[in-house]
Design a protein around this motif. Structure first.
Motif, mmCIF file in Angstrom:
data_model
loop_
_atom_site.group_PDB
_atom_site.id
_atom_site.type_symbol
_atom_site.label_atom_id
_atom_site.label_comp_id
_atom_site.label_asym_id
_atom_site.label_seq_id
_atom_site.Cartn_x
_atom_site.Cartn_y
_atom_site.Cartn_z
ATOM 1 N N VAL A 95 1.000 -0.929 0.295
ATOM 2 C CA VAL A 95 -0.371 -0.010 0.001
ATOM 3 C C VAL A 95 0.903 0.848 -0.100
ATOM 4 C CG1 VAL A 95 -1.954 1.807 1.095
ATOM 5 C CG2 VAL A 95 -1.794 -1.182 1.080
ATOM 6 N N VAL A 96 0.386 2.086 -0.923
ATOM 7 C CA VAL A 96 1.062 3.583 -0.822
ATOM 8 C C VAL A 96 0.029 4.598 -0.937
ATOM 9 C CG1 VAL A 96 3.091 1.774 -2.834
ATOM 10 C CG2 VAL A 96 1.912 3.658 -3.843
ATOM 11 N N GLY A 97 -0.780 4.505 -1.011
ATOM 12 C CA GLY A 97 -1.537 5.107 -0.627
ATOM 13 C C GLY A 97 -2.789 5.078 0.319
ATOM 14 N N ILE A 98 -3.192 6.621 1.274
ATOM 15 C CA ILE A 98 -4.685 5.599 2.352
ATOM 16 C C ILE A 98 -4.915 6.930 2.772
ATOM 17 C CG2 ILE A 98 -4.936 4.914 4.932
ATOM 18 C CD1 ILE A 98 -1.856 4.085 4.878
ATOM 19 N N HIS A 99 -6.144 6.896 1.917
ATOM 20 C CA HIS A 99 -7.158 8.193 2.182
ATOM 21 C C HIS A 99 -8.196 7.665 3.330
ATOM 22 C CE1 HIS A 99 -5.603 10.495 -0.924
ATOM 23 N NE2 HIS A 99 -5.490 9.458 -1.642
ATOM 24 N N ALA A 100 -8.126 8.509 4.624
ATOM 25 C CA ALA A 100 -9.189 7.871 5.504
ATOM 26 C C ALA A 100 -11.085 8.666 5.555
ATOM 27 C CB ALA A 100 -8.600 7.897 6.478
ATOM 28 N N ALA A 101 -11.796 7.960 5.271
ATOM 29 C CA ALA A 101 -12.694 9.215 5.740
ATOM 30 C C ALA A 101 -12.599 9.730 7.209
ATOM 31 C CB ALA A 101 -14.337 8.629 5.384
ATOM 32 N N ALA A 102 -13.199 11.332 7.454
ATOM 33 C CA ALA A 102 -12.855 12.099 8.403
ATOM 34 C C ALA A 102 -13.862 11.389 9.292
ATOM 35 C CB ALA A 102 -13.751 13.428 7.704
ATOM 36 N N ASP A 103 -14.898 10.333 9.232
ATOM 37 C CA ASP A 103 -15.460 9.985 10.178
ATOM 38 C C ASP A 103 -15.359 8.722 10.992
ATOM 39 O OD1 ASP A 103 -16.402 8.373 8.131
ATOM 40 O OD2 ASP A 103 -18.580 9.077 8.249
ATOM 41 N N ALA A 104 -13.921 8.054 9.655
ATOM 42 C CA ALA A 104 -13.083 7.128 10.295
ATOM 43 C C ALA A 104 -13.959 5.766 9.938
ATOM 44 C CB ALA A 104 -12.727 6.649 11.753
ATOM 45 N N SER A 105 -15.321 5.759 9.073
ATOM 46 C CA SER A 105 -15.406 4.535 8.438
ATOM 47 C C SER A 105 -14.951 4.150 7.543
ATOM 48 C CB SER A 105 -17.025 5.240 8.035
ATOM 49 O OG SER A 105 -16.878 5.716 6.677
ATOM 50 N N GLN A 106 -14.576 4.195 6.372
ATOM 51 C CA GLN A 106 -13.862 3.446 5.793
ATOM 52 C C GLN A 106 -12.760 4.414 5.319
ATOM 53 O OE1 GLN A 106 -16.287 4.601 2.102
ATOM 54 N NE2 GLN A 106 -16.777 6.612 2.413
ATOM 55 N N VAL A 107 -11.821 3.375 4.300
ATOM 56 C CA VAL A 107 -10.451 3.916 4.085
ATOM 57 C C VAL A 107 -10.138 3.711 2.193
ATOM 58 C CG1 VAL A 107 -8.091 3.776 4.195
ATOM 59 C CG2 VAL A 107 -9.843 3.742 6.025
ATOM 60 N N VAL A 108 -9.444 4.482 1.559
ATOM 61 C CA VAL A 108 -9.487 3.585 0.473
ATOM 62 C C VAL A 108 -7.422 3.692 0.803
ATOM 63 C CG1 VAL A 108 -9.270 4.474 -1.825
ATOM 64 C CG2 VAL A 108 -11.256 5.411 -0.731
ATOM 65 N N LEU A 109 -7.328 2.384 -0.478
ATOM 66 C CA LEU A 109 -5.861 2.133 -0.068
ATOM 67 C C LEU A 109 -5.548 1.823 -1.832
ATOM 68 C CD1 LEU A 109 -6.026 -0.919 1.736
ATOM 69 C CD2 LEU A 109 -5.486 1.499 2.490
ATOM 70 N N PRO B 287 -12.279 9.144 -0.222
ATOM 71 C CA PRO B 287 -13.696 9.058 1.146
ATOM 72 C C PRO B 287 -14.397 10.413 1.219
ATOM 73 C CG PRO B 287 -11.922 9.277 2.123
ATOM 74 C CD PRO B 287 -11.394 8.948 0.602
ATOM 75 N N ALA B 288 -15.672 10.785 1.176
ATOM 76 C CA ALA B 288 -16.243 12.037 2.035
ATOM 77 C C ALA B 288 -16.664 11.409 2.823
ATOM 78 C CB ALA B 288 -16.863 12.643 0.346
ATOM 79 N N ALA B 289 -17.640 12.707 2.820
ATOM 80 C CA ALA B 289 -18.261 12.858 4.363
ATOM 81 C C ALA B 289 -19.475 11.649 3.504
ATOM 82 C CB ALA B 289 -18.791 14.405 5.035
ATOM 83 N N ASN B 290 -19.762 10.975 5.496
ATOM 84 C CA ASN B 290 -21.134 10.661 5.232
ATOM 85 C C ASN B 290 -21.492 8.874 4.400
ATOM 86 O OD1 ASN B 290 -22.939 12.681 6.573
ATOM 87 N ND2 ASN B 290 -23.126 13.322 4.931
ATOM 88 N N GLY B 291 -19.574 8.406 4.152
ATOM 89 C CA GLY B 291 -19.824 6.758 3.714
ATOM 90 C C GLY B 291 -19.851 7.554 2.324
ATOM 91 N N SER C 57 -19.142 19.817 0.060
ATOM 92 C CA SER C 57 -19.228 19.504 1.024
ATOM 93 C C SER C 57 -21.104 19.018 0.876
ATOM 94 C CB SER C 57 -18.846 20.948 2.094
ATOM 95 O OG SER C 57 -18.031 21.403 1.764
ATOM 96 N N GLY C 58 -21.267 17.775 1.016
ATOM 97 C CA GLY C 58 -22.767 17.765 1.670
ATOM 98 C C GLY C 58 -23.040 17.775 0.527
ATOM 99 N N ALA C 59 -24.884 18.107 0.108
ATOM 100 C CA ALA C 59 -24.983 18.845 -1.732
ATOM 101 C C ALA C 59 -24.875 20.147 -2.155
ATOM 102 C CB ALA C 59 -26.360 18.583 -1.327
ATOM 103 N N SER C 60 -23.892 20.593 -0.863
ATOM 104 C CA SER C 60 -23.508 22.192 -1.790
ATOM 105 C C SER C 60 -22.367 21.774 -2.434
ATOM 106 C CB SER C 60 -23.638 23.049 -0.660
ATOM 107 O OG SER C 60 -23.050 22.418 0.317
ATOM 108 N N VAL C 61 -22.184 23.085 -2.848
ATOM 109 C CA VAL C 61 -20.968 23.271 -3.793
ATOM 110 C C VAL C 61 -20.299 24.470 -4.410
ATOM 111 C CG1 VAL C 61 -19.757 22.632 -6.425
ATOM 112 C CG2 VAL C 61 -20.549 21.323 -5.647
#
Ligand code: HEC
Length: 419
Positions: free
Chosen positions: A186-200, A232-236, A300-304
């Protein structure tokens, strides 16, 4: 700052409670990899994920001069904190931003770097894992718990720390260190802010996802799916790039998932954003930044929020968000800082505690030097104070600075000597 490492916390090496909970890792789970019926965004009637509100904002990007050298864009890490200052790590070493530009702190190449609250900056290098507390680099004993091989990637979200060596992926949470066996390179880790998911991201570019499931994690390979990059973004939510198109992974129920185009404008005819150069997620808020040739958009959520890309900013090859919510872009050999309207350094909030901790033993009642305590004294002498800190002539007893560096005083001056 607390010292950090196995001597101060209880660590268990790969094993124990947390690991048991991880045993189901690759085996099962409702959202497992290969069995997913993935439908790409090819079908004509694919619904586009649209924002509810789009605002145009004016925000300035600033180009920062980095010393010449072989700055491999993928290995660049940026950390910024009001107290510790701005740090850049990469193949050319570890640098700190001073008033005259970036200054070399240590030439040993940095693999990855992350800010840990109340600890300092965790710096991963070939010779171990170090902590920079604003004054000195200290080796941690954590490296020995991770086995052979240096740490290549780091991420932190909501108190959960992720570390990857060439051989294994580790998670450290609540005093437990656990290893994910079978997830290598694994050379890159992106953790979601709420720690619910991680992209590797693995060294061959393969993407996968770890999703929290009860007490453990479920591993999902994204190799059969259209995304070539994902954050990963907020809310899964999970956003990705299909070539240069922005897409989102949406669950259709019954284990079926689809990737849908994502629009960044409020036009009902918008087929979804294309021409994207880079994508990054904010490890604190879960907002996602998407950069195309003309715009920088923050979802952020439903707004840009959308603003025009500064003209001098070339093609972006890497985007990263530091824990203070600032976007860093690597473009055509230059580093840019975008959206830095972060915390203002004030006298009462930052400078006074800094003065008491570092200067009070001499520059206060009963001390050997003139008083440097009040707002008036500090603002009158701000320029001279900055010079002594940058030269290192103060504190006169040579004790390491606490609660900040020269950069804190510099930012206070730049922010307009806020009381
Ligand atoms: C161990 C004692 C000691 C500590 C700690 C110390 N100083 Fe000083 N400082 C002195 C002495 C002694 C002088 C010279 C006498 C004077 O100017 O009052 C001095 C002078 C100065 C001057 C004026 C010198 C010049 O070159 O213009 C500044 C500005 C200054 N100190 C800033 C600081 C700041 C800011 C801190 C805390 C980060 C600090 N000092 C901590 C002892 C100390």
């Amino acid at each position: 700052m607390r010292s950090w490492g196995p001597d101060k916390r209880r660590w268990s090496a790969s094993g124990g409670v947390a690991l048991c909970a991880l045993m189901g890792l690759c085996a099962c789970g409702g959202d497992s990899g290969g069995g997913d019926g993935v439908s790409g965004p090819s079908s004509e009637s694919v619904p586009v994920v649209r924002p509810e509100a789009v605002t145009e904002v004016a925000s300035q990007g600033v180009e920062l001069g980095l010393p010449d050298g072989d700055w491999g864009s993928n290995a660049l890490s940026v950390v910024q904190d009001a107290l510790l200052g701005t740090w850049v790590g990469g193949p050319e070493g570890l640098f700190v931003e001073r008033s005259a530009g970036f200054e070399l702190v240590d030439a040993e190449p940095v693999n990855a770097m992350i800010l840990l609250e109340e600890v300092g900056v965790l710096v991963a290098r070939a010779d171990g894992l170090w902590v920079w507390d604003g004054a000195s680099l200290r080796i941690t004993s954590l490296q020995s718990e991770l086995g052979e091989g240096p740490v290549l990637a780091l991420a932190e979200a909501d108190g959960v720390l992720w570390l990857a060596t060439d051989a294994e992926l580790f998670v450290y949470e609540g005093g437990q260190l656990a290893a994910f066996e079978g997830i290598e390179a694994v050379v890159g880790i992106h953790a979601a802010a709420d720690a619910s998911q991680v992209v590797l991201t693995q060294d061959d570019g393969a993407l996968s996802l770890l999703r929290q499931d009860g007490d453990g994690w479920v591993w999902v390979s994204l190799e059969q799916e259209p995304a070539s990059a994902a954050v990963p973004a907020a809310n899964g939510r999970l956003l990705g790039l299909d070539g240069d198109a922005l897409i989102e992974r949406v669950s259709l129920g019954d284990g079926q998932v689809a990737w849908r185009p994502v629009a960044l404008t409020d036009s009902p005819d918008d087929p979804g954003a294309a021409g994207l150069e880079a994508l990054a997620s904010d490890p604190q808020s879960g907002a996602v930044w998407a950069v195309d040739s003309g715009h920088i958009a923050k979802l952020s959520g439903a707004s840009v929020e959308r603003f025009e890309k500064p003209e001098a900013l070339g093609t972006v090859s890497l985007a990263q968000v530091s824990q203070d919510g600032i976007l860093w872009l690597w473009a055509d050999g230059a580093l840019w800082r975008v959206g830095d309207d972060g915390e203002v350094v004030g006298f009462a909030t930052h400078i006074e505690p800094f003065a008491q901790a570092n200067c009070g033993r001499c520059h206060a009642e009963g001390g050997v030097a003139h008083h440097l305590e009040t707002y008036e004294q500090w603002s009158d002498e701000a320029a001279a104070i900055l010079v002594t800190l940058e030269e290192g002539s103060m504190p006169a007893d040579g004790q390491p600075l606490e609660l900040g560096t020269a950069q804190l005083v510099q930012r206070w001056i730049e922010d307009g000597l806020e009381p």
